[in-house]
Design an enzyme around this catalytic site. Structure first.
Site, mmCIF file in Angstrom:
data_model
loop_
_atom_site.group_PDB
_atom_site.id
_atom_site.type_symbol
_atom_site.label_atom_id
_atom_site.label_comp_id
_atom_site.label_asym_id
_atom_site.label_seq_id
_atom_site.Cartn_x
_atom_site.Cartn_y
_atom_site.Cartn_z
ATOM 1 N N SER A 148 49.321 -48.975 -24.763
ATOM 2 C CA SER A 148 49.599 -48.368 -23.457
ATOM 3 C C SER A 148 50.393 -47.090 -23.641
ATOM 4 O O SER A 148 51.134 -46.941 -24.622
ATOM 5 C CB SER A 148 50.411 -49.345 -22.599
ATOM 6 O OG SER A 148 50.931 -48.702 -21.444
ATOM 7 N N TYR A 161 58.019 -54.687 -21.505
ATOM 8 C CA TYR A 161 56.576 -54.432 -21.607
ATOM 9 C C TYR A 161 56.317 -53.240 -22.524
ATOM 10 O O TYR A 161 55.479 -53.300 -23.433
ATOM 11 C CB TYR A 161 55.982 -54.152 -20.221
ATOM 12 C CG TYR A 161 54.533 -53.718 -20.266
ATOM 13 C CD1 TYR A 161 53.521 -54.636 -20.528
ATOM 14 C CD2 TYR A 161 54.186 -52.384 -20.066
ATOM 15 C CE1 TYR A 161 52.189 -54.246 -20.581
ATOM 16 C CE2 TYR A 161 52.862 -51.982 -20.122
ATOM 17 C CZ TYR A 161 51.872 -52.910 -20.378
ATOM 18 O OH TYR A 161 50.553 -52.505 -20.448
#
Length: 253
Positions: A148, A161
């Protein structure tokens, strides 16, 4: 994009029940690969497999939980029984559970670590021998990890995250030093804002509203647009490794 045909390839895609995983499975199958679909929700996988078969492709439904060692090993055995060894692995399964770190949500931290980091490692452990053997036989072998943009850019409340995705990005970089000399390609894909089920994992109304605001201001990628990048990277000649691909909406800085 221009592709070489993926016919003859055997792929495993994790998190294939929805979002980027589903889109990747559909795209790889459309290019001729046989695709083993991994996710916990077998009913959703059956729907994805139905789409692939309706278009003339081959798909295998494998109910698997990447947070469970025995589940991943059993899934590997099912794939080997049905398709034999694989030469294309897409580690896509992931969860995104944002909250302030001082909320101390140990349950959420553990779930993200188990899925986003250790889950990736379990799948690599299950299939790395297949990839190495395929490359030794002169065939194309690919390991694709979906990370990501959060691996590089800090967003408030997404610290854990982002840390899990930074781990995936670093892992991909390190694995190239181990697998690259044996002709196994490692590709790390880092999407920016993308329309997937990850948005629904956001429990806080405030955080969910912030995310919606970002999508309204910037506009998100579709899962199919990210899948297009995966298919392009894995369809290059076997000596060409697109090692690190950051794919963002044009308006995302």
């Amino acid at each position: 994009m221009s592709y070489e045909n993926l016919s003859g390839r055997t792929a495993v895609v994790t998190g294939a029940a929805s979002g980027i995983g589903e889109a990747v499975a559909l795209q790889l199958a459309a290019q001729g690969a046989r695709v083993a679909l991994f996710a916990r929700r077998a009913d959703r996988l059956e729907t994805v497999a139905g789409k692939i078969r309706a278009a003339g492709g081959e798909a295998l439904v494998v109910a698997a939980d990447v947070t469970d060692d025995a589940s991943v090993e059993a899934a590997r055995d099912l794939v080997h029984e049905a398709y034999g060894p694989v030469d294309l692995v897409v580690n896509n399964a992931g969860v995104m559970l944002p909250n302030p770190v001082d909320d101390g949500r140990l349950d959420e931290w553990q779930r993200m670590l188990d899925t986003n980091v250790t889950g990736v490692l379990r799948v690599i452990r299950a299939f790395s021998a297949d990839l190495v053997a395929a490359a030794a036989e002169g065939r194309t072998a690919d390991l694709v990890n979906v990370s990501s943009i959060g691996a590089h850019i800090a967003f408030p409340n997404y610290a854990v995250y982002g840390a899990t995705k930074a781990a995936v990005t670093y892992l991909s970089q390190s694995l190239r030093t181990e697998f690259g000399p044996r002709d196994v390609r490692v590709t790390n894909i880092e999407p920016g804002l993308t329309e997937t089920e990850l948005k629904t994992h956001v429990g806080s109304t405030e955080l969910s509203g912030q995310l919606d605001g970002m999508f309204e201001a910037i506009g998100g990628l579709t899962a199919a647009e990210v899948a297009d990048v995966v298919a392009y990277a894995t369809s290059r000649p076997r000596h060409v490794n697109l090692r690190q691909i950051m794919v963002l909406p044009t308006r995302q800085a």
